[in-house]
Structures are given as C-alpha cells and as structure tokens.
Enzyme design. Structure first.
Site, PDB file in Angstrom:
ATOM      1  N   ARG A  77       0.888  -1.177   0.000  1.00  0.00           N
ATOM      2  CA  ARG A  77       0.000   0.000   0.000  1.00  0.00           C
ATOM      3  C   ARG A  77       0.920   1.219   0.000  1.00  0.00           C
ATOM      4  O   ARG A  77       1.702   1.421   0.931  1.00  0.00           O
ATOM      5  CB  ARG A  77      -0.901  -0.001   1.231  1.00  0.00           C
ATOM      6  CG  ARG A  77      -1.595   1.331   1.429  1.00  0.00           C
ATOM      7  CD  ARG A  77      -2.716   1.273   2.432  1.00  0.00           C
ATOM      8  NE  ARG A  77      -3.867   0.585   1.876  1.00  0.00           N
ATOM      9  CZ  ARG A  77      -5.093   0.628   2.401  1.00  0.00           C
ATOM     10  NH1 ARG A  77      -5.327   1.323   3.498  1.00  0.00           N
ATOM     11  NH2 ARG A  77      -6.091  -0.019   1.840  1.00  0.00           N
TER      12      ARG A  77
ATOM     13  N   CYS B   5     -16.291   1.374   0.497  1.00  0.00           N
ATOM     14  CA  CYS B   5     -15.112   0.558   0.830  1.00  0.00           C
ATOM     15  C   CYS B   5     -14.709   0.692   2.298  1.00  0.00           C
ATOM     16  O   CYS B   5     -14.010  -0.168   2.815  1.00  0.00           O
ATOM     17  CB  CYS B   5     -13.943   0.906  -0.089  1.00  0.00           C
ATOM     18  SG  CYS B   5     -13.323   2.585   0.105  1.00  0.00           S
TER      19      CYS B   5
ATOM     20  N   ARG C 131     -13.396  -8.860   1.478  1.00  0.00           N
ATOM     21  CA  ARG C 131     -11.990  -8.566   1.147  1.00  0.00           C
ATOM     22  C   ARG C 131     -11.145  -9.811   1.422  1.00  0.00           C
ATOM     23  O   ARG C 131     -10.302 -10.212   0.624  1.00  0.00           O
ATOM     24  CB  ARG C 131     -11.470  -7.398   2.007  1.00  0.00           C
ATOM     25  CG  ARG C 131     -12.004  -6.030   1.642  1.00  0.00           C
ATOM     26  CD  ARG C 131     -11.433  -5.530   0.321  1.00  0.00           C
ATOM     27  NE  ARG C 131      -9.989  -5.460   0.301  1.00  0.00           N
ATOM     28  CZ  ARG C 131      -9.244  -4.462   0.783  1.00  0.00           C
ATOM     29  NH1 ARG C 131      -9.835  -3.402   1.291  1.00  0.00           N
ATOM     30  NH2 ARG C 131      -7.913  -4.496   0.733  1.00  0.00           N
TER      31      ARG C 131
HETATM   32  N1  NVA Z   1      -9.957   6.432  -1.408  1.00  0.00           N
HETATM   33  C1  NVA Z   1      -9.586   6.061  -0.065  1.00  0.00           C
HETATM   34  C2  NVA Z   1      -9.809   4.603   0.155  1.00  0.00           C
HETATM   35  C3  NVA Z   1      -9.465   4.098   1.520  1.00  0.00           C
HETATM   36  C4  NVA Z   1      -9.626   2.617   1.642  1.00  0.00           C
HETATM   37  C5  NVA Z   1      -8.129   6.436   0.183  1.00  0.00           C
HETATM   38  O1  NVA Z   1      -7.315   6.272  -0.729  1.00  0.00           O
HETATM   39  O2  NVA Z   1      -7.812   6.915   1.274  1.00  0.00           O
HETATM   40  N1   CP Z   2     -11.185  -0.343   2.352  1.00  0.00           N
HETATM   41  C1   CP Z   2      -9.928  -0.389   2.804  1.00  0.00           C
HETATM   42  O1   CP Z   2      -8.981  -0.607   2.027  1.00  0.00           O
HETATM   43  O2   CP Z   2      -9.787  -0.191   4.133  1.00  0.00           O
HETATM   44  P1   CP Z   2      -8.449   0.028   4.977  1.00  0.00           P
HETATM   45  O3   CP Z   2      -7.900   1.386   4.596  1.00  0.00           O
HETATM   46  O4   CP Z   2      -8.876  -0.043   6.396  1.00  0.00           O
HETATM   47  O5   CP Z   2      -7.459  -1.048   4.620  1.00  0.00           O
END
Ligand code: NVA
Ligand code: CP
Length: 302
Positions: A102, A257, A285
């Site tokens: 991430r 989400c 998920r």
């Molecule tokens: N669009 C949001 C999704 C979080 C799961 C972000 O990137 O923070």
């Molecule tokens: N939806 C999602 O990706 O959640 P987190 O940011 O908690 O991982």
C-alpha cells in the site's frame, strides 16, 4: 509470474475463476474446514499508509491458507530512510513468496514489481485499489448475480476507487455512471474508460437513476489531507442520501469501501439502512484476496 497492480492485470476469464474460487473458499471458512494450500509460503505486507481492513484481511487470510506474514511500515523499515525501492524489492523478494504493498504513486509499486522475483499485489495506491473492487464485485454477485450489463453509480471523488471501477466496467461489461464535483473528475485515460462503460453526470441524483448499485468513498483520500477543508465545500452536494437511493432501482445495493464518514459522503440512514451491504463487502476482502493469493502462487487449482 503475474502481478496484480491494476484491475486489468487479470482477464475476464480469470475473474470468473476467482469469483467462483472465492465463493468456495468462503464456504469452507464458514464451515471451519481447513484450507491450507500455502503452507510454508510467506507474504510480506508493506504499508506506507494506514489500514484496518487491508491489514487484517491479508494477514488473517494468509494464516488461514496455511502461510505466514511479515508486516512492514515506512516508519519501522529502511523504506522510511530512503533505501531505493528497487533495492528493497530485490531483497524482500528473495525471502518471501508474495508481496502486498500500500503506497502513494502507482509508479512506485510498478518499480517494486519490476525488480521483484515474486508476485506483487496492489493494496491501494493513489491511482488504484483493485483488491477492493475485486471484493465489491464478488459481493454484488453474491447478492444479485452477474454484474454484466448492470449499472453502478459512483457519487463523489474521482479517486483510486473510481478509477478502478472504470477499469472493471470496461473489462467485465457493465456501466459506471460517475458524478464528481468539477475539478475532481476521474482520469478517463488512466482508467481506460470506454464509451459503453462510462458516463459522466454533473448532477449526482441523475447518476443514481436506474442504478443497480450506488457507491461512494471518502471526500479526502489518504495523502490529500491538506485539501480537506477545500474538499468539504466542493463535495457538499455529493452525499449519498435517501433521495439518491430512491432514484436508483428499488432493489439497488449500497456499497462503501470504508472507512466512512456519516454525514459527509453518505447519510447514516443509507449506510446503516436495508440496502447497504458494507459489512459483507468488508468481510469479502478476505475471501476474495485468499482466492487471489492462491491463484498468484499456484495458478488454477480447480
Ligand atoms: N480512497 C480512499 C480509500 C481508503 C480505503 C483512500 O485512498 O484513502
Ligand atoms: N477499504 C480499505 O482498504 O480499508 P483500509 O484502509 O482499512 O485497509
């Protein structure tokens, strides 16, 4: 070797397999039946942004598959002290079988994958969130059957989630009605939007008309916090409420989400209401990613 960096890294045929496989893996989990295809395999999870669902779903999922995990963050690894991403990829991928990242720019995960000996999974970048859309479509199928030919209404920011919905629509044959405030549009080119799979609406209520699924996301994504106050003003009319849900089909689903901000992008009576499937969506998920990890390491097993 396959990476999963964007939704269109897999074909429609591979998704058909994955959705069936996820259903089977979920069924086994619910029956407390062991499913250990990844014994002795290790997943490295690298987080440069915060997470609840992605962390728990990958970590619990990998243990349930018989494997183990290593959790790294920017703050507690050399990634935060400017070790080149290419060097990190070469080292980490000599010790583990699979990597989930991430991070911020998509180019960063692409550089990592280019120097990795093992498959790399996108656990969210500024541009895409393919694991979430994988779970969302799996959830839609569970509740309503095939998504082909259906209409998804996206209300809110033209962000990583919106871009990924557009990629999925072009690949799997459904349509996305997108409504964003001016200045926050989706990147049509990046998402590979096609005329048949994407339509823009300046009015969010219009976008919801006739939709099979209404979905939204936070007004301010991770990494954009400095724009928060400005965004609150720009997005004030992009709050999914009962009127928008009433404009959609009577049996329309609502997804988010998560994490959600009730009273901002969605009203509490919608996200906590009868059309919302957000808790199934979050749980899925894990089941969908277990199918994905198994597929990336072992290929088709059924
Ligand atoms: N669009 C949001 C999704 C979080 C799961 C972000 O990137 O923070
Ligand atoms: N939806 C999602 O990706 O959640 P987190 O940011 O908690 O991982």
């Amino acid at each position: 070797m396959k990476h999963y960096l964007q939704f269109n890294d897999l074909s429609a045929d591979e998704y058909t397999y994955l959705f069936e496989r996820a259903a089977l893996i979920k069924k086994k989990f619910k029956a407390y039946e062991k499913h250990h295809p990844l014994v002795d395999r290790t997943l490295a999870m690298i987080f440069e942004k915060a997470s609840t669902r992605t962390r728990v779903s990958f970590e619990a999922g990998m243990y349930q598959l018989g494997g183990s995990v290593v959790h790294l963050t920017t703050g507690d690894s050399q990634l935060g002290r400017a070790e080149p991403i290419e060097d990190s990829a070469k080292v980490i991928s000599r010790m583990v079988d699979l990597v989930m990242i991430r991070t911020y720019e998509q180019t960063k995960i692409e550089s990592f994958a280019a120097h990795s000996r093992v498959p790399v999974i996108n656990g969210l970048t500024n541009e895409f969130h393919p694991c979430q859309i994988l779970a969302d479509i799996f959830t839609f199928i569970e509740h309503r059957g095939s998504i082909q030919g259906k209409t998804v209404a996206w209300v809110g920011d033209g962000n990583n989630m919106a871009n990924t919905w557009l990629q999925a629509a072009a690949l799997l044959g459904f349509k996305v009605h997108v409504s964003t405030p001016r200045g926050y549009e989706v990147d049509e080119k990046l998402a590979g939007a096609t005329a048949g799979s994407y339509q823009f609406f300046s009015d969010p209520l219009e976008a919801c008309k006739g939709a099979d699924l209404v979905t939204t996301d936070v007004w301010t994504s991770m990494g954009y916090e400095a724009e928060n106050e400005e965004r609150k003003k720009a997005f004030a009319d992009w709050c999914v409420d009962a009127e928008m849900m009433a404009a959609a089909k009577p049996d329309a689903l609502f997804m988010h989400c998560l994490p959600a901000h009730r009273g901002e992008e969605v009203e509490a009576d919608v996200i906590d209401g009868p059309q919302s499937v957000v808790w199934d969506e979050a749980e899925n998920r894990m089941h969908a990613q277990k199918a994905l990890m198994e597929y990336l390491l072992l290929g088709r097993v059924a």
